[in-house]
Design a protein around this motif. Structure first.
Motif, PDB file in Angstrom:
ATOM      1  N   SER A  87       0.834  -1.208   0.000  1.00 29.56           N
ATOM      2  CA  SER A  87       0.000   0.000   0.000  1.00 29.56           C
ATOM      3  C   SER A  87       0.862   1.249   0.000  1.00 29.56           C
ATOM      4  CB  SER A  87      -0.937  -0.002   1.208  1.00 29.56           C
ATOM      5  OG  SER A  87      -0.203  -0.138   2.411  1.00 29.56           O
ATOM      6  N   ARG A 109      -3.860   6.099   5.773  1.00 33.66           N
ATOM      7  CA  ARG A 109      -3.885   5.394   4.494  1.00 33.66           C
ATOM      8  C   ARG A 109      -2.969   4.176   4.460  1.00 33.66           C
ATOM      9  NH1 ARG A 109      -8.182   5.671   2.341  1.00 33.66           N
ATOM     10  NH2 ARG A 109      -7.242   4.943   0.399  1.00 33.66           N
ATOM     11  N   LYS A 200      -8.894   4.874   6.572  1.00 36.98           N
ATOM     12  CA  LYS A 200      -9.382   3.579   6.084  1.00 36.98           C
ATOM     13  C   LYS A 200     -10.209   2.817   7.107  1.00 36.98           C
ATOM     14  CE  LYS A 200      -5.955   2.221   2.597  1.00 36.98           C
ATOM     15  NZ  LYS A 200      -4.982   1.163   2.219  1.00 36.98           N
ATOM     16  N   LYS A 202     -13.102   1.885   8.837  1.00 30.73           N
ATOM     17  CA  LYS A 202     -14.515   2.140   8.548  1.00 30.73           C
ATOM     18  C   LYS A 202     -15.324   2.522   9.787  1.00 30.73           C
ATOM     19  CE  LYS A 202     -17.173  -1.356   7.330  1.00 30.73           C
ATOM     20  NZ  LYS A 202     -17.729  -2.460   6.499  1.00 30.73           N
TER      21      LYS A 202
END
Length: 334
Positions: A87, A109, A200, A202
């Protein structure tokens, strides 16, 4: 050898086992739920099993970087950082940014390029920074943990446990700079190609009690997740490793703990009389999550050095004979 005077101050409550809840039964691998104030394990299964934790590693990377450097530190991005596997926040070789921006890219992120850039800046090299990570792990008693890189990419020796990982988040959240970044939902960066990053995690967007945390995934580790919940002054951390149903499991664990446990005052802030010529001062109140079934006795013991006019003692609270929390107290002599 240092000698101590021991004073048994009070008896209030005794610890009982939480037991397995319906929510706990839905989790399938390794998990730990802790009181974020004391670090006490409330619910767990295989909580000390050493497993890959994937990008949950980055919580410790951020904490160590904040402890060792300044958020305003300017960093020039290396080619090595831009070539990091996995990532990315799409750093550009030669661009300059701040450690603050890199930390936001790391936690929001999960940028592996940000992890490498941070490691090179703060540790002088990736290897130098990993040594710092392991030194801090020893310092804070993370005995299940060994780091091999700052990002959480798979390495057979890069392991921790659900319990240690929960403690990482508890320790890190006590730092105001870490807490501010970890609780950020959106961040507008100042990179060469500026954009707005969305966290990220949630649950931070859909669960009003989830205020911080970190996601992680590798093929070997599976889905890993850490979440910090707050409700009515109660603070709980949930960590699951290799759990595919992690969002629901985390929300369920938090709900169960908030329902079962009350935030109990163990000691008020202020002065306590120990003997005619001595008082001790507790600088802040001491709280713990205690269930209704745990309202028997807690023992607290004050230890004072056998030094005339000494300055500091230690007040330890015990549940069922096991240390719950230690607090320093200032000795006030008359």
């Amino acid at each position: 050898m240092r000698q101590w005077i021991v004073v048994v101050l009070s008896c209030m409550i005794v610890l009982m086992s939480f037991g397995r809840t319906a929510e706990a039964a839905t989790a399938t691998s390794s998990y730990a739920v802790i009181d974020a104030d004391t670090g006490r394990l409330l619910i767990g299964m295989n909580e000390h099993e050493r497993l890959p934790i994937a990008s949950l590693t980055k919580m410790w990377t951020a904490f160590v970087a904040i402890e060792e450097s300044s958020l305003n530190t300017k960093t020039t991005i290396s080619k090595k950082a831009t070539l990091s596997e996995g990532s990315s926040i799409y750093l550009v070789e030669g661009e300059t940014t701040t450690l603050k921006t890199l930390l936001n890219g790391l936690l929001l992120r999960s940028g592996n390029d940000a992890a490498t850039a941070i490691a090179e800046e703060v540790g002088g090299s990736v290897d130098g920074f990993v040594k710092l990570m392991n030194d801090y792990a020893v310092l804070y008693g993370l005995s299940d943990t060994q780091f091999e890189n700052p990002s959480g990419l798979h390495n057979d020796k890069h392991l921790s446990s659900a319990y240690d990982t929960a403690q990482m988040l508890r320790i890190a959240m006590q730092d105001k700079d870490f807490r501010k970044i970890a609780t950020t939902k959106y961040y507008k960066n100042d990179l060469k190609n500026p954009t707005v990053w969305k966290n990220k995690h949630k649950l931070l967007h859909y669960n009003k009690y989830a205020i911080a945390g970190k996601t992680g995934y590798t093929k070997v580790a599976g889905r890993t997740l850490a979440t910090y919940f707050e409700k009515d002054g109660k603070r709980v951390i949930v960590v699951t490793l290799n759990e595919s149903n992690d969002w629901q499991v985390h929300a369920g664990f938090a709900e169960a703990v908030f329902e079962k446990y009350d935030k109990r005052l163990l000691a008020k802030k202020g002065l306590y009389q120990v003997r005619d010529d001595l008082q001790v001062e507790l600088k802040h109140p001491v709280y713990a999550l205690i269930s209704k079934e745990e309202r028997n006795k807690v023992k607290s013991i004050l230890r004072m050095p056998r030094i005339e006019k000494g300055n500091t003692g230690i007040w330890t609270f015990y549940l069922d004979g096991q240390p719950l929390i230690e607090e320093p107290v200032q000795m006030v002599w008359k």
